[in-house]
Every structure is written in structure tokens, then in C-alpha cells.
Design a protein around this motif. Structure first.
Motif, PDB file in Angstrom:
ATOM      1  N   SER A   1       0.862  -1.183   0.000  1.00  0.00           N
ATOM      2  CA  SER A   1       0.000   0.000   0.000  1.00  0.00           C
ATOM      3  C   SER A   1       0.894   1.228   0.000  1.00  0.00           C
ATOM      4  CB  SER A   1      -0.954   0.006   1.197  1.00  0.00           C
ATOM      5  OG  SER A   1      -0.249   0.200   2.397  1.00  0.00           O
TER       6      SER A   1
ATOM      7  N   THR B   1       0.751   5.557   0.236  1.00  0.00           N
ATOM      8  CA  THR B   1      -0.009   6.784   0.488  1.00  0.00           C
ATOM      9  C   THR B   1       0.909   7.984   0.298  1.00  0.00           C
ATOM     10  OG1 THR B   1       0.439   6.765   2.875  1.00  0.00           O
ATOM     11  CG2 THR B   1      -1.599   5.706   2.148  1.00  0.00           C
TER      12      THR B   1
ATOM     13  N   ASP C   1       0.743  11.993   1.397  1.00  0.00           N
ATOM     14  CA  ASP C   1       0.026  12.959   2.232  1.00  0.00           C
ATOM     15  C   ASP C   1      -1.258  12.366   2.796  1.00  0.00           C
ATOM     16  OD1 ASP C   1       1.993  14.911   1.876  1.00  0.00           O
ATOM     17  OD2 ASP C   1       1.032  15.671   0.043  1.00  0.00           O
ATOM     18  N   GLY C   2      -1.204  11.097   3.174  1.00  0.00           N
ATOM     19  CA  GLY C   2      -2.327  10.415   3.795  1.00  0.00           C
ATOM     20  C   GLY C   2      -3.381   9.897   2.829  1.00  0.00           C
ATOM     21  N   LYS C   3      -3.221  10.158   1.538  1.00  0.00           N
ATOM     22  CA  LYS C   3      -4.197   9.707   0.543  1.00  0.00           C
ATOM     23  C   LYS C   3      -3.689   8.444  -0.141  1.00  0.00           C
ATOM     24  CE  LYS C   3      -5.737  14.396  -0.267  1.00  0.00           C
ATOM     25  NZ  LYS C   3      -5.532  15.562  -1.083  1.00  0.00           N
ATOM     26  N   PRO C   4      -4.538   7.414  -0.240  1.00  0.00           N
ATOM     27  CA  PRO C   4      -4.098   6.169  -0.896  1.00  0.00           C
ATOM     28  C   PRO C   4      -3.817   6.374  -2.383  1.00  0.00           C
ATOM     29  CG  PRO C   4      -6.351   5.961  -0.029  1.00  0.00           C
ATOM     30  CD  PRO C   4      -5.897   7.343   0.257  1.00  0.00           C
ATOM     31  N   VAL C   5      -2.806   5.684  -2.863  1.00  0.00           N
ATOM     32  CA  VAL C   5      -2.436   5.709  -4.284  1.00  0.00           C
ATOM     33  C   VAL C   5      -2.752   4.341  -4.866  1.00  0.00           C
ATOM     34  CG1 VAL C   5      -0.525   5.937  -5.926  1.00  0.00           C
ATOM     35  CG2 VAL C   5      -0.584   7.373  -3.864  1.00  0.00           C
ATOM     36  N   GLU C   6      -3.529   4.323  -5.937  1.00  0.00           N
ATOM     37  CA  GLU C   6      -3.832   3.050  -6.585  1.00  0.00           C
ATOM     38  C   GLU C   6      -2.594   2.511  -7.290  1.00  0.00           C
ATOM     39  OE1 GLU C   6      -7.636   1.748  -8.770  1.00  0.00           O
ATOM     40  OE2 GLU C   6      -6.250   2.292 -10.386  1.00  0.00           O
TER      41      GLU C   6
ATOM     42  N   GLU D   1       4.692   5.318   3.055  1.00  0.00           N
ATOM     43  CA  GLU D   1       3.993   6.580   3.325  1.00  0.00           C
ATOM     44  C   GLU D   1       4.947   7.720   3.012  1.00  0.00           C
ATOM     45  OE1 GLU D   1       2.587   6.531   7.347  1.00  0.00           O
ATOM     46  OE2 GLU D   1       1.606   4.603   7.091  1.00  0.00           O
TER      47      GLU D   1
ATOM     48  N   LYS E   1       5.297  12.066   2.382  1.00  0.00           N
ATOM     49  CA  LYS E   1       4.673  13.365   2.640  1.00  0.00           C
ATOM     50  C   LYS E   1       5.501  14.459   1.983  1.00  0.00           C
ATOM     51  CE  LYS E   1       2.589  11.907   6.943  1.00  0.00           C
ATOM     52  NZ  LYS E   1       2.608  11.961   8.382  1.00  0.00           N
TER      53      LYS E   1
END
Length: 171
Positions: free
Chosen positions: A73, A75, A77-82, A168, A170
């Protein structure tokens, strides 16, 4: 009669040159690592990225002596990336890397030539065509955290069997 045969011979000789006839797929484009914000598609000419990642091109039907999967998985900036399908897969040339995706579910397939071979996270992001190093994922260079099964890991960690890897990043 000779003039007619000469015209036919010259015409047949020029047809491939004029028509641009090519046997097999076109040469792949260069592997360029993207620094843009997501979403990120799978590269079209995957073989260039397989080469850039320092991996061997394998036939599409290759599964290796001990294939396995893991879950990734990502992310920003806290948003999931497909994670798209066909990272590390070049269908046009019927070749794949030892690590690749089949679907958009974040499952990575590792089908290496030996049981000991373990591709790295860095190689996977190279296959995906994304700039990735010890402090950046594409344009997100504020912080980078990698965990494997909830434990902090190196940015270029090997991809362990049946694990959950989280990246993760940022700004």
C-alpha cells in the motif's frame, strides 16, 4: 520485356523501405522516472523499466521455482495511491520482470528464477517508473516511511514473502 521485369524488381525492392514495414514490435521508449503527483499509470514499454531496474526479462508464462505474493500500500500525504495492473509486464513483447502486478489490488507477484532471489522495493518503483530514494517518492520529499508487517524497514527493503509493505510519503 526486360524493362518490365526491371520495373517489377525495383518496385518489390522499394516496397518494404517505402511502407516502413517492420517485423515485431517497435523499439521500446526510454525508461523515465516520473516526479509528478499521483495517480501513476503502469509504463507502456515495461521492458525499458525492467532493464533500468537491473532485472532480467522473463517470458510472460514464467512462474519460477517458488512464486509468492505480498501486499503493498502506498499513500502520499495520507491519501491512498492506486497501484495499477501490469507494472513490470510488457504484453506487446510478452515479457515480464520477476516482480509485477496483475490487478489494482496492491498484490505484488514475485516469480523469480531462484528461491533466494528477492527483488527490492526500489526495483519495484523503478518498474513503475516513479522516482524513489531514501527520502522521496516522486515529488513527495518531506518524509518517507516504510514498514513491513508493521515494523519500520529500510527504504530499499527486499520484498519478503507473504508480507504487508506500506510506503507513506509526505510533501
Amino acid at each position: 520485356m526486360r524493362a518490365g521485369l526491371l520495373v517489377v524488381a525495383v518496385t518489390l525492392t522499394l516496397v518494404p523501405a517505402v511502407s516502413g514495414c517492420q517485423v515485431g514490435p517497435a523499439q521500446p521508449g526510454p525508461a523515465e522516472l516520473r516526479t509528478s503527483a499521483p495517480p501513476w499509470s503502469a509504463p507502456r514499454d515495461a521492458v525499458s523499466y525492467v532493464d533500468k531496474a537491473g532485472m532480467e526479462r522473463l517470458p510472460l508464462d514464467f512462474s519460477g521455482p517458488a512464486p509468492y505474493t505480498l501486499k503493498l500500500s502506498v499513500t502520499v500525504d495520507g491519501k491512498p495511491v492506486e497501484i495499477p495492473a501490469d507494472i513490470g509486464v510488457d504484453r506487446l513483447r510478452a515479457e515480464q520482470a520477476a516482480v509485477h502486478t496483475h490487478g489494482t489490488d496492491g498484490v505484488l507477484w514475485v516469480e523469480a528464477k531462484t528461491k533466494a532471489e528477492r527483488p527490492t522495493l526500489n526495483q519495484f518503483f523503478t518498474l513503475w517508473g516513479i522516482r524513489y530514494d531514501d527520502h522521496c517518492l516522486a515529488d513527495a520529499c518531506g518524509s518517507l516511511t516504510v514498514t513491513v508487517n508493521g515494523e519500520k524497514a529500510a527504504w530499499d527493503t527486499k520484498l519478503p514473502r507473504e508480507s504487508v509493505v506500506q510506503v507513506e510519503a509526505k510533501h
